[in-house]
Design a protein around this motif. Structure first.
Motif, PDB file in Angstrom:
ATOM      1  N   ASP A   1       0.833  -1.211   0.000  1.00 33.57           N
ATOM      2  CA  ASP A   1       0.000   0.000   0.000  1.00 33.57           C
ATOM      3  C   ASP A   1       0.864   1.256   0.000  1.00 33.57           C
ATOM      4  O   ASP A   1       0.568   2.228  -0.705  1.00 33.57           O
ATOM      5  N   ASP A   2       1.930   1.260   0.798  1.00 32.56           N
ATOM      6  CA  ASP A   2       2.850   2.403   0.808  1.00 32.56           C
ATOM      7  C   ASP A   2       3.442   2.624  -0.584  1.00 32.56           C
ATOM      8  O   ASP A   2       3.594   3.758  -1.039  1.00 32.56           O
ATOM      9  N   ARG A   3       3.762   1.521  -1.230  1.00 33.02           N
ATOM     10  CA  ARG A   3       4.375   1.615  -2.554  1.00 33.02           C
ATOM     11  C   ARG A   3       3.384   2.210  -3.560  1.00 33.02           C
ATOM     12  O   ARG A   3       3.756   3.062  -4.378  1.00 33.02           O
ATOM     13  N   ALA A   4       2.130   1.760  -3.507  1.00 34.88           N
ATOM     14  CA  ALA A   4       1.123   2.298  -4.410  1.00 34.88           C
ATOM     15  C   ALA A   4       0.880   3.778  -4.129  1.00 34.88           C
ATOM     16  O   ALA A   4       0.749   4.598  -5.053  1.00 34.88           O
ATOM     17  N   GLU A   5       0.820   4.148  -2.847  1.00 40.37           N
ATOM     18  CA  GLU A   5       0.610   5.551  -2.494  1.00 40.37           C
ATOM     19  C   GLU A   5       1.752   6.425  -2.989  1.00 40.37           C
ATOM     20  O   GLU A   5       1.531   7.515  -3.520  1.00 40.37           O
ATOM     21  N   THR A   6       2.985   5.938  -2.823  1.00 41.44           N
ATOM     22  CA  THR A   6       4.146   6.710  -3.282  1.00 41.44           C
ATOM     23  C   THR A   6       4.138   6.857  -4.793  1.00 41.44           C
ATOM     24  O   THR A   6       4.519   7.910  -5.330  1.00 41.44           O
ATOM     25  N   PHE A   7       3.705   5.825  -5.486  1.00 39.32           N
ATOM     26  CA  PHE A   7       3.574   5.880  -6.945  1.00 39.32           C
ATOM     27  C   PHE A   7       2.662   7.045  -7.339  1.00 39.32           C
ATOM     28  O   PHE A   7       3.021   7.876  -8.186  1.00 39.32           O
ATOM     29  N   PHE A   8       1.496   7.139  -6.714  1.00 35.64           N
ATOM     30  CA  PHE A   8       0.561   8.208  -7.045  1.00 35.64           C
ATOM     31  C   PHE A   8       1.075   9.566  -6.583  1.00 35.64           C
ATOM     32  O   PHE A   8       0.896  10.581  -7.266  1.00 35.64           O
ATOM     33  N   MET A   9       1.721   9.603  -5.412  1.00 34.45           N
ATOM     34  CA  MET A   9       2.272  10.871  -4.921  1.00 34.45           C
ATOM     35  C   MET A   9       3.287  11.433  -5.906  1.00 34.45           C
ATOM     36  O   MET A   9       3.256  12.630  -6.239  1.00 34.45           O
ATOM     37  N   ASN A  10       4.187  10.588  -6.379  1.00 36.55           N
ATOM     38  CA  ASN A  10       5.204  11.050  -7.312  1.00 36.55           C
ATOM     39  C   ASN A  10       4.600  11.439  -8.652  1.00 36.55           C
ATOM     40  O   ASN A  10       5.052  12.389  -9.302  1.00 36.55           O
ATOM     41  N   ALA A  11       3.562  10.695  -9.075  1.00 36.79           N
ATOM     42  CA  ALA A  11       2.888  11.042 -10.321  1.00 36.79           C
ATOM     43  C   ALA A  11       2.205  12.406 -10.206  1.00 36.79           C
ATOM     44  O   ALA A  11       2.234  13.211 -11.143  1.00 36.79           O
ATOM     45  N   ILE A  12       1.617  12.694  -9.050  1.00 36.77           N
ATOM     46  CA  ILE A  12       0.954  13.979  -8.827  1.00 36.77           C
ATOM     47  C   ILE A  12       1.980  15.113  -8.857  1.00 36.77           C
ATOM     48  O   ILE A  12       1.739  16.176  -9.445  1.00 36.77           O
ATOM     49  N   ARG A  13       3.130  14.895  -8.231  1.00 35.22           N
ATOM     50  CA  ARG A  13       4.176  15.936  -8.201  1.00 35.22           C
ATOM     51  C   ARG A  13       4.800  16.131  -9.571  1.00 35.22           C
ATOM     52  O   ARG A  13       5.263  17.211  -9.915  1.00 35.22           O
ATOM     53  N   GLY A  14       4.852  15.041 -10.353  1.00 33.11           N
ATOM     54  CA  GLY A  14       5.580  15.055 -11.612  1.00 33.11           C
ATOM     55  C   GLY A  14       6.914  14.384 -11.426  1.00 33.11           C
ATOM     56  O   GLY A  14       7.706  14.778 -10.555  1.00 33.11           O
ATOM     57  N   THR A  15       7.191  13.353 -12.196  1.00 32.19           N
ATOM     58  CA  THR A  15       8.416  12.588 -11.985  1.00 32.19           C
ATOM     59  C   THR A  15       8.780  11.810 -13.242  1.00 32.19           C
ATOM     60  O   THR A  15       8.060  11.854 -14.251  1.00 32.19           O
ATOM     61  N   GLY A  16       9.890  11.087 -13.170  1.00 33.38           N
ATOM     62  CA  GLY A  16      10.320  10.225 -14.259  1.00 33.38           C
ATOM     63  C   GLY A  16      10.261   8.770 -13.842  1.00 33.38           C
ATOM     64  O   GLY A  16       9.639   8.434 -12.823  1.00 33.38           O
ATOM     65  N   PRO A  17      10.939   7.888 -14.571  1.00 31.40           N
ATOM     66  CA  PRO A  17      10.893   6.458 -14.253  1.00 31.40           C
ATOM     67  C   PRO A  17      11.354   6.133 -12.842  1.00 31.40           C
ATOM     68  O   PRO A  17      10.793   5.246 -12.192  1.00 31.40           O
ATOM     69  N   ALA A  18      12.361   6.854 -12.339  1.00 30.62           N
ATOM     70  CA  ALA A  18      12.849   6.573 -10.979  1.00 30.62           C
ATOM     71  C   ALA A  18      11.768   6.843  -9.952  1.00 30.62           C
ATOM     72  O   ALA A  18      11.555   6.062  -9.017  1.00 30.62           O
ATOM     73  N   GLY A  19      11.035   7.957 -10.112  1.00 33.48           N
ATOM     74  CA  GLY A  19       9.965   8.272  -9.178  1.00 33.48           C
ATOM     75  C   GLY A  19       8.804   7.310  -9.293  1.00 33.48           C
ATOM     76  O   GLY A  19       8.195   6.925  -8.287  1.00 33.48           O
ATOM     77  N   LEU A  20       8.479   6.888 -10.510  1.00 30.29           N
ATOM     78  CA  LEU A  20       7.391   5.938 -10.706  1.00 30.29           C
ATOM     79  C   LEU A  20       7.775   4.531 -10.265  1.00 30.29           C
ATOM     80  O   LEU A  20       6.901   3.688 -10.074  1.00 30.29           O
ATOM     81  N   SER A  21       9.071   4.284 -10.105  1.00 30.08           N
ATOM     82  CA  SER A  21       9.496   3.001  -9.527  1.00 30.08           C
ATOM     83  C   SER A  21       9.101   2.920  -8.066  1.00 30.08           C
ATOM     84  O   SER A  21       9.136   1.848  -7.464  1.00 30.08           O
ATOM     85  N   SER A  22       8.772   4.083  -7.510  1.00 29.70           N
ATOM     86  CA  SER A  22       8.272   4.178  -6.137  1.00 29.70           C
ATOM     87  C   SER A  22       9.318   3.682  -5.144  1.00 29.70           C
ATOM     88  O   SER A  22      10.508   3.948  -5.291  1.00 29.70           O
TER      89      SER A  22
END
Length: 508
Positions: A165-186
């Motif tokens: 769940d933390d990983r999924a939340e971080t995925f969305f958090m980084n997507a909201i902020r704007g990120t690249g592959p490293a951020g979407l790797s969560s």
């Protein structure tokens, strides 16, 4: 067993790691980061009673109890609740027979200080500062325990209770902020010594595990405050997504693993390219071949620029637009830009220069004794000595051969023309180029030229010119040598030269 698959099927074909060495490594500490919430409480229970994979090459195995050590960080943000969390963790550690270290930090005050320094929001900094405090405390504790036990620091593990769940939340958090592959790797399964063996569990599964064992846990009321981005994603975004896919945490976990593997490969390629493109470097500056960088695939070029900036300025507030701006300068083959709290980026003479803010040089102004040697502010050194002309040799011929052999890093000049003698020696003044300086470059038959034009023709970037040593006959006298670039015609070796002055510039 956890319901979230650890890897998609293709990754099962990976090469297995060789078994880790035993010996002292088997005594290395395993630091459990425990807040007192359900996930970290479950981490303690599982570490004490079940096999866990801490990514040490042994797979899922029981961890020796004497290796386990609990760390609790009291952020002092929640008054009496924080004190009760601390006491709960101490009791939990006692219940399972594990030593416990508590680190206290006034995170709010640290966040306010960071906000004043960076000009950002205090509230936005609280989470970041808290995270930095926790991991710094964990690193220090792991290092101290390794030193006490005589175990290599690299063998220690810092274990967190992050879940699917933390990983999924971080995925969305980084997507909201704007990120690249490293951020979407969560959240990665491992980063250096930090490992996360619970990424295949959901939060609800861990709560069920605790209920079955009759173990309570603490609830942090700030986790419900949607003012913070993670709480917003947890309580506002995830419930909506779960309506379409109840197993969204597992789906995102698979996506994160794929992105993480591909990101790691791209980073390997970019690191190799980065090393190939470096033309000059120091602690506060790196220069890359801009033309070759421009020819790279943009996906690699972005990573090369990012790596260069982070290497020089680890604390830079780096955003995608800064990378894009640097690549625009590379494409244009000129121009400059600045990165907040980070670096100055400039393209000159076919090179991309990245310099840390505040990397000012010490003033270059010193005497060079002859014979003698002096250290320069950039770590290099200037040397001087007197050399007798070999019998029957032609001074101009010897000087030309010397210049060719040393490729400009050393020259032979007429010592007497420089005011030096074998019996008395002497000294020369060394400083930086000043506005209005002129010289008579060797080969121009006595014609004068601005020193700035000489440096420009030698393609020395403007920012580097204060670091070029100018050797003069005295503090206010004429130029004898622009170190590493060109001597002056007036002190060249002539047919009647008998005593030579050898000047050289070398790495310290």
């Amino acid at each position: 067993m956890p319901s979230v698959n650890r890897r998609y099927a293709a990754t099962e074909l990976r090469f297995k790691r060789p078994p880790a060495a035993r010996g002292d490594e088997s005594r290395a500490p395993v630091v459990l980061m425990v807040s007192g919430g359900a996930d970290s409480t479950a981490l303690v229970v599982l570490a004490a009673t079940s096999p866990l994979d801490i990514d040490d090459g042994r797979g899922a195995q029981r961890i020796m109890r004497e290796r386990l050590h609990i760390l609790h960080v009291n952020h002092q943000l929640r008054g009496i609740d924080a004190e009760e969390d601390e006491e709960f963790v101490r009791q939990l550690a006692s219940r399972f027979g594990m030593p416990c270290t508590v680190h206290r930090a006034d995170v709010r005050a640290l966040a306010e200080e960071a906000a004043r320094r960076t000009g950002s929001s205090d509230d936005a900094n609280v989470e970041n500062v808290g995270r930095e405090v926790r991991y710094e405390a964990a690193r220090k504790l792991a290092n101290d325990l390794c030193d006490q036990l005589g175990a290599p620091r690299s063998a220690a593990r810092i274990v967190t209770a992050h879940t699917a769940d933390d990983r999924a939340e971080t995925f969305f958090m980084n997507a909201i902020r704007g990120t690249g592959p490293a951020g979407l790797s969560s959240i990665p399964r491992r980063r250096n010594r930090i490992v996360r063996p619970l990424l295949d569990y959901t939060h609800e599964e861990l709560c069920d595990l605790l209920r079955m064992r009759g173990i309570i846990w603490r609830e942090d009321v700030t986790n419900k405050d949607t003012h913070y981005l993670r709480a917003y994603v947890r309580h506002e975004v995830m419930p909506v997504v779960r309506k379409r896919n109840a197993r969204v945490a597992g789906s995102i976990a698979t996506t994160c693993d794929i992105l993480s593997d591909e990101d790691a490969y791209m980073n390997q390629v970019a690191s190799k390219t980065y090393r190939e493109l470096i033309r000059r470097s120091s602690d506060s500056m790196v220069a890359l071949d801009a033309r070759r960088l421009a020819a790279c695939e943009v996906a690699i070029a972005r990573r090369v620029v990012r790596k260069a900036i982070v290497d020089i300025c680890p604390d830079a507030r780096l955003e995608a637009r800064h990378i894009a701006r640097a690549l625009e300068l590379v494409a244009a083959d000129h121009g400059s830009a600045s990165i907040p709290l980070g670096a100055d980026v400039r393209v000159e003479y076919g090179l991309l220069f990245i310099r840390a803010h505040g990397s000012s040089r010490r003033e270059l102004a010193l005497w060079l004794e002859v014979p003698g040697r002096v250290a320069l502010p950039d770590g290099r050194a200037l040397s001087a000595r007197l050399v007798s002309l070999p019998a029957g040799a032609s001074a101009p011929d010897v000087a030309r051969a010397h210049a060719l052999e040393f490729k400009g890093s050393s020259v032979l000049l007429d010592a007497e023309a420089c005011g030096l003698s074998r019996s008395q020696g002497g000294r020369l003044w060394v400083d930086a180029a000043a506005p209005g300086d002129v010289m008579c470059p060797l080969g121009m038959h006595g014609q004068s030229k601005k020193l700035s034009d000489v440096l420009n023709e030698a393609k020395v970037p403007a920012a580097d010119r204060p670091g070029v040593p100018i050797v003069r006959l005295d503090a206010t006298g004429p130029v004898a040598w622009v170190a590493g670039i060109r001597p002056d015609e007036r002190v060249r070796c002539a047919s009647d030269t008998k005593l030579l002055l050898e000047l050289g510039i070398i790495d310290g």
